[in-house]
Design an enzyme around this catalytic site. Sequence first.
Site, mmCIF file in Angstrom:
data_model
loop_
_atom_site.group_PDB
_atom_site.id
_atom_site.type_symbol
_atom_site.label_atom_id
_atom_site.label_comp_id
_atom_site.label_asym_id
_atom_site.label_seq_id
_atom_site.Cartn_x
_atom_site.Cartn_y
_atom_site.Cartn_z
ATOM 1 N N HIS A 13 25.618 -23.578 -43.755
ATOM 2 C CA HIS A 13 26.824 -23.563 -43.988
ATOM 3 C C HIS A 13 28.325 -24.218 -44.132
ATOM 4 O O HIS A 13 27.764 -25.225 -44.084
ATOM 5 C CB HIS A 13 27.640 -23.214 -42.421
ATOM 6 C CG HIS A 13 28.519 -21.828 -42.880
ATOM 7 N ND1 HIS A 13 30.266 -22.759 -42.992
ATOM 8 C CD2 HIS A 13 29.549 -20.858 -42.607
ATOM 9 C CE1 HIS A 13 30.809 -21.476 -43.336
ATOM 10 N NE2 HIS A 13 30.429 -20.400 -43.500
ATOM 11 N N ASP A 53 25.481 -14.346 -40.714
ATOM 12 C CA ASP A 53 24.147 -13.724 -41.109
ATOM 13 C C ASP A 53 22.482 -13.049 -41.194
ATOM 14 O O ASP A 53 22.061 -12.404 -41.715
ATOM 15 C CB ASP A 53 24.098 -13.658 -43.029
ATOM 16 C CG ASP A 53 25.896 -13.884 -44.130
ATOM 17 O OD1 ASP A 53 26.421 -12.489 -43.774
ATOM 18 O OD2 ASP A 53 26.245 -14.630 -44.664
ATOM 19 N N HIS A 56 27.390 -16.051 -50.267
ATOM 20 C CA HIS A 56 28.528 -15.278 -49.864
ATOM 21 C C HIS A 56 27.573 -14.555 -48.624
ATOM 22 O O HIS A 56 27.038 -14.083 -48.123
ATOM 23 C CB HIS A 56 29.776 -15.547 -50.487
ATOM 24 C CG HIS A 56 30.971 -15.575 -50.647
ATOM 25 N ND1 HIS A 56 30.527 -15.750 -48.130
ATOM 26 C CD2 HIS A 56 32.234 -15.060 -50.399
ATOM 27 C CE1 HIS A 56 32.363 -15.017 -48.013
ATOM 28 N NE2 HIS A 56 32.740 -15.404 -48.860
HETATM 29 N N1 ACO Z 1 17.906 -23.484 -46.690
HETATM 30 C C1 ACO Z 1 16.845 -24.652 -47.615
HETATM 31 N N2 ACO Z 1 18.081 -26.266 -47.720
HETATM 32 C C2 ACO Z 1 19.391 -25.687 -47.688
HETATM 33 C C3 ACO Z 1 20.153 -24.981 -46.969
HETATM 34 C C4 ACO Z 1 19.422 -23.662 -46.433
HETATM 35 N N3 ACO Z 1 19.533 -22.502 -46.571
HETATM 36 N N4 ACO Z 1 21.435 -24.604 -47.422
HETATM 37 C C5 ACO Z 1 21.515 -26.303 -47.279
HETATM 38 N N5 ACO Z 1 20.478 -25.993 -47.552
HETATM 39 C C6 ACO Z 1 20.244 -28.135 -48.362
HETATM 40 C C7 ACO Z 1 20.273 -28.164 -49.854
HETATM 41 O O1 ACO Z 1 18.985 -28.026 -49.775
HETATM 42 C C8 ACO Z 1 20.809 -29.917 -49.583
HETATM 43 O O2 ACO Z 1 19.919 -30.270 -49.247
HETATM 44 P P1 ACO Z 1 20.230 -31.628 -50.194
HETATM 45 O O3 ACO Z 1 20.687 -32.598 -49.717
HETATM 46 O O4 ACO Z 1 18.154 -32.343 -50.051
HETATM 47 O O5 ACO Z 1 20.007 -31.928 -51.667
HETATM 48 C C9 ACO Z 1 21.226 -29.819 -48.394
HETATM 49 O O6 ACO Z 1 20.471 -28.700 -47.397
HETATM 50 C C10 ACO Z 1 23.295 -29.281 -48.475
HETATM 51 O O7 ACO Z 1 23.355 -28.146 -48.890
HETATM 52 P P2 ACO Z 1 24.548 -27.449 -49.832
HETATM 53 O O8 ACO Z 1 23.882 -26.580 -50.508
HETATM 54 O O9 ACO Z 1 25.045 -29.314 -50.268
HETATM 55 O O10 ACO Z 1 25.741 -27.341 -49.007
HETATM 56 P P3 ACO Z 1 26.801 -26.220 -49.343
HETATM 57 O O11 ACO Z 1 27.588 -26.792 -48.511
HETATM 58 O O12 ACO Z 1 27.085 -26.171 -50.851
HETATM 59 O O13 ACO Z 1 25.805 -25.401 -49.414
HETATM 60 C C11 ACO Z 1 25.480 -22.688 -48.299
HETATM 61 C C12 ACO Z 1 26.163 -24.241 -48.081
HETATM 62 C C13 ACO Z 1 26.051 -22.013 -49.616
HETATM 63 C C14 ACO Z 1 26.299 -21.790 -47.538
HETATM 64 C C15 ACO Z 1 23.631 -23.404 -48.535
HETATM 65 O O14 ACO Z 1 23.929 -23.541 -47.182
HETATM 66 C C16 ACO Z 1 23.247 -21.902 -48.915
HETATM 67 O O15 ACO Z 1 22.980 -21.881 -49.710
HETATM 68 N N6 ACO Z 1 22.455 -21.363 -47.675
HETATM 69 C C17 ACO Z 1 21.683 -19.758 -47.879
HETATM 70 C C18 ACO Z 1 23.091 -18.828 -47.979
HETATM 71 C C19 ACO Z 1 23.638 -18.460 -47.006
HETATM 72 O O16 ACO Z 1 22.850 -17.809 -46.205
HETATM 73 N N7 ACO Z 1 24.874 -18.249 -46.922
HETATM 74 C C20 ACO Z 1 25.544 -17.688 -45.762
HETATM 75 C C21 ACO Z 1 26.733 -17.849 -46.256
HETATM 76 S S1 ACO Z 1 27.948 -17.614 -44.704
HETATM 77 C C22 ACO Z 1 29.214 -16.425 -45.703
HETATM 78 O O17 ACO Z 1 29.115 -16.651 -46.445
HETATM 79 C C23 ACO Z 1 29.203 -16.091 -44.988
#
Ligand code: ACO
Length: 433
Positions: free
Chosen positions: A306, A362, A267
């Site tokens: 996201h 971010d 987050h």
């Molecule tokens: N890098 C690589 N792969 C990713 C990323 C990433 N940053 N984010 C998602 N994916 C992939 C997952 O591995 C998944 O792949 P799959 O379908 O093959 O298993 C798919 O994309 C969907 O991802 P989920 O984890 O199911 O998506 P969710 O909506 O639960 O997660 C989150 C959202 C937590 C923001 C995620 O994208 C993440 O971890 N990003 C990196 C951390 C980040 O930048 N967080 C800041 C968010 S903005 C904020 O809070 C202010």
Amino acid sequence: MADTLTITDNRTGKTYEVDIKDGTIRADALRKIKTSDDDFGLMTYDPAFMNTASCRSAITLIDGDKGILRYRGYAIEDLAEQSSYLEVAFLLLHGELPNEAQLRKWSHEVTHHTFVHEFLRKSMEGFRFDAHPMGKLVSMLGALSTFYPEAKKVRDDKTRREQIVRIIAKMPTLSAWAFRHSVGRPYVYPDNELSYCGNFLNMIFRMAEPRFEPHPVLERALDILFILHADHEQNCSANAARAVGSAETDPYCSLAAASAALYGPLHGGANEAVLHMLKQIGSVSAVPEFIAGVKNGSGRLMGFGHRVYKNYDPRAKVIKKLAHEVFEVTGKNPLLEIALELEKIALSDDYFVKRKLYPNVDFYSGMIYQAMGFPVEMFPVLFAIPRASGWLAQWQEMLQDPEQKIARPRQIYTGADLRPYVPMSNRATKPAT
Ligand code: ACO
């Protein structure tokens, strides 16, 4: 055409009609779907709230597919260009932009509550020198509640408003002092002649100079970053503020919980994680190898992806432009080249395109903060300061919503059935794993 959903329960052959309103059905409408009189009724199962609206809200609109973010109907791009953070905080809390007199009064109120009790300064001393500033902020918010016992009267409009002003006013002071404590510098008291962001920069950076003069470009850049971070509807930390606040906990403790949620690397901790990632990559030439690693599951591309945005995060667009303005003053952050290359490769790579992974807020914000002189540990704190107004708006809306009650989800129990108690002498000697 009726706005209803007809459900046939194949277990019983019975048919039910459920109302559809605003594209939703009420989960409790499913409770009438039963197999017998003593059946609890059908529930929905939605881990991580992937498809559940937990409230009605008039504060913030996100259209994740189109990359739209609006506060109270105003486009984030317009607010970032034309408004100030204090105007936006007023807007989030009151529903309308302040007129001139309202803004003067609001700014005066916030400015005149920036000081904190001296005991709080002393309690900061209880932390080790290397304590993370976000841990200190979480604790200090909880500690603040002990100074304002009347804050428990959360249903009293006047009391609630007083705490809202106090929290927005004191967040920069607590945050700046958490930083000064970390680096062993004396605390700087608020300068009420400065703007909200100017004063924050003063409390962070002032040393021996009799009067701190914030650089106007950096002061405005911080104000814009604060506008962009002020609210984001039902995210993890807003949900924490609402859930804890639903127990009628005072707003200081509710915001301590929200800050704790924000601290997590998935987050608000992500901007810190982005900087660590960029440093670890080290050079533009190492970017393809890093991307290949991400695709092979060795880690995530931090600052990408996201839960709601399946398009470019509109805040990231504003921040990317802002980064160039800040770097004109501070000099370019050497990590920028790596970030630009990461973005370029990721946006054209099938793995990211297919999953609709775009830069989020971010991705670039950390580089600006670093160029301005903030250490990475301060990044989530810089997120928490402006988000306080969003959390408070969400918390207040929750309290004023007659449909809301204490937040208490259901579960699907998967544990053991009733079994006889095992006396100590009969228990296995193998240690539990
Ligand atoms: N890098 C690589 N792969 C990713 C990323 C990433 N940053 N984010 C998602 N994916 C992939 C997952 O591995 C998944 O792949 P799959 O379908 O093959 O298993 C798919 O994309 C969907 O991802 P989920 O984890 O199911 O998506 P969710 O909506 O639960 O997660 C989150 C959202 C937590 C923001 C995620 O994208 C993440 O971890 N990003 C990196 C951390 C980040 O930048 N967080 C800041 C968010 S903005 C904020 O809070 C202010």
